[in-house]
Design a protein around this motif. Structure first.
Motif, PDB file in Angstrom:
ATOM      1  N   ASP A   1     -13.434 -18.407 -10.830  1.00  0.00           N
ATOM      2  CA  ASP A   1     -13.649 -19.478  -9.860  1.00  0.00           C
ATOM      3  C   ASP A   1     -14.266 -20.722 -10.494  1.00  0.00           C
ATOM      4  OD1 ASP A   1     -13.092 -17.932  -7.197  1.00  0.00           O
ATOM      5  OD2 ASP A   1     -14.374 -16.639  -8.400  1.00  0.00           O
ATOM      6  N   GLN A   2     -14.726 -20.582 -11.721  1.00  0.00           N
ATOM      7  CA  GLN A   2     -15.247 -21.723 -12.479  1.00  0.00           C
ATOM      8  C   GLN A   2     -15.064 -21.417 -13.964  1.00  0.00           C
ATOM      9  OE1 GLN A   2     -19.320 -21.406 -10.880  1.00  0.00           O
ATOM     10  NE2 GLN A   2     -20.006 -21.053 -12.983  1.00  0.00           N
TER      11      GLN A   2
ATOM     12  N   LEU B   1      -7.952 -23.933 -15.605  1.00  0.00           N
ATOM     13  CA  LEU B   1      -9.139 -23.081 -15.613  1.00  0.00           C
ATOM     14  C   LEU B   1      -9.355 -22.507 -17.005  1.00  0.00           C
ATOM     15  CD1 LEU B   1     -11.328 -21.356 -14.071  1.00  0.00           C
ATOM     16  CD2 LEU B   1      -9.536 -19.607 -13.842  1.00  0.00           C
TER      17      LEU B   1
ATOM     18  N   ARG C   1     -17.531 -14.546  -6.073  1.00  0.00           N
ATOM     19  CA  ARG C   1     -16.858 -15.387  -7.063  1.00  0.00           C
ATOM     20  C   ARG C   1     -17.322 -14.961  -8.459  1.00  0.00           C
ATOM     21  NH1 ARG C   1     -18.608 -20.492  -6.947  1.00  0.00           N
ATOM     22  NH2 ARG C   1     -20.559 -19.823  -5.965  1.00  0.00           N
TER      23      ARG C   1
END
Length: 337
Positions: free
Chosen positions: A109-110, A55, A104
């Motif tokens: 989360d991204q 990530l 999120r």
């Protein structure tokens, strides 16, 4: 492009990653600066419940628009409201998407902003004033957390305040409380560097290694207790202290996140008729207003930043944060270097 990538518990590294390709409605940003925060520390430790490796970290950033979109011109500097809500749950349907049951975030989360480039939905972007320094713009997101806490507390003019914890959020909350009209702000911690900064910013530091917080509050308030307590430490002793130092009828705002249950003196809440309220991130409108607030507080905000690292040399940033001798409060990453 280069990016700081979380690769597993206690492990990050600089990696070459693919340049993001904007989807419809997104714009590509060239990252300028990105802050490192407590959430990033939790991800790095491997304790965050959602973040999964690999990530790209980072949700406190300022960037420059690479190609013009519908609302922003090429070269325009922007900050991004990083929260992603489902739009369907009860909070989302009733006007509180910032506490979405499936909330999120960019950088959790991204892919986040600790990279050379990031693609972001254009409707999540806010323009940075032309005369605002990038270093101040990078603090808009954590300042929005502080603004939310102060507004949740309903702090009044001339209120006396205690902030438990002198980390970045604690200091920003203290600054926001003063900006909102607090007459006196006590800031407690065990870190001498952070306490010294609190004092330099004009707050009353309380060193918990040698001072009794209740005694200090009693002295500062002529025995009344403070009107508002902001619990920004997230540790058990702070949860114990927060009910003791609030005056009868006072307010406690939980600004920190306690990841595990801890003892709280509920008898104090009942007998003193305390108002205990939570505060989570911020609304979109509070994020927008934090840009104006940051501009008004720029001189003080600059003092909270203690180090800037180049992205290319940021793989050891969590070691620096964990080392007390480094005496850091807020670290920014220069994503152009």
């Amino acid at each position: 492009m280069k990016a700081l990538v979380y690769t597993g518990p206690k492990s990050v590294e600089i990696r070459d990653t693919a340049l993001p390709r904007p989807k419809p409605g997104e714009v590509l940003l060239k990252m300028q600066l990105c802050g490192v925060c407590g959430t990033d520390i939790g991800i790095h430790s491997g304790t965050h419940p959602r973040a999964a490796a690999p990530l790209i970290l980072g949700h406190e950033f300022v960037g420059e628009v690479v190609e013009a979109g519908a609302r922003f011109a090429r070269g325009q500097r922007v900050v991004a409201y990083p929260l992603l809500s489902c739009g369907a749950c009860h909070p989302c349907r009733t006007g509180s998407p910032h506490v979405c049951t499936g909330l999120r975030s960019i950088g959790i989360d991204q892919a986040g902003g600790l990279a050379e480039y990031l693609s972001v939905p254009e409707d999540m972007l806010f323009a940075v004033p032309e005369d605002m320094d990038n270093r101040i713009a990078a603090l808009v997101e954590p300042l929005a957390v502080a603004l939310r806490a102060v507004e949740q507390s309903r702090l009044g003019l001339a209120d006396r305040v205690a902030v438990l914890g002198a980390g970045p959020i604690g200091l920003l909350t203290a600054l926001a409380a003063r900006q909102a009209g607090a007459a006196e702000v006590l800031v407690s911690d065990i870190d001498p560097v952070r306490l010294a900064l609190a004092g330099a910013l004009g707050f009353r530091p309380v060193d918990l290694r040698q001072d009794d917080l209740s005694e200090q509050v009693q002295t500062a308030t002529d025995g009344d207790g403070v009107d508002v307590v902001f619990e920004c430490a997230g540790v058990g002793p702070a949860a114990r202290d927060m009910t003791r130092i609030a005056r009868p009828g006072g307010t406690i705002c939980l600004t920190s996140l306690h990841k595990a249950p801890c003892p709280v003196a509920l008898l104090d809440i009942a007998f003193k008729e305390l108002r205990l309220i939570g505060s989570r991130v911020y609304t979109r409108e509070q994020f927008r207003r934090s840009i104006t607030l940051a501009q008004a507080m720029a001189e003080d905000l600059e003092r909270v930043i203690t180090r800037t690292l180049p992205l290319s040399g940021s793989a050891h940033v969590f070691d620096l944060i964990a080392a007390p001798e480094e005496a850091d409060v807020k670290i920014l990453i220069d994503c152009t270097a």
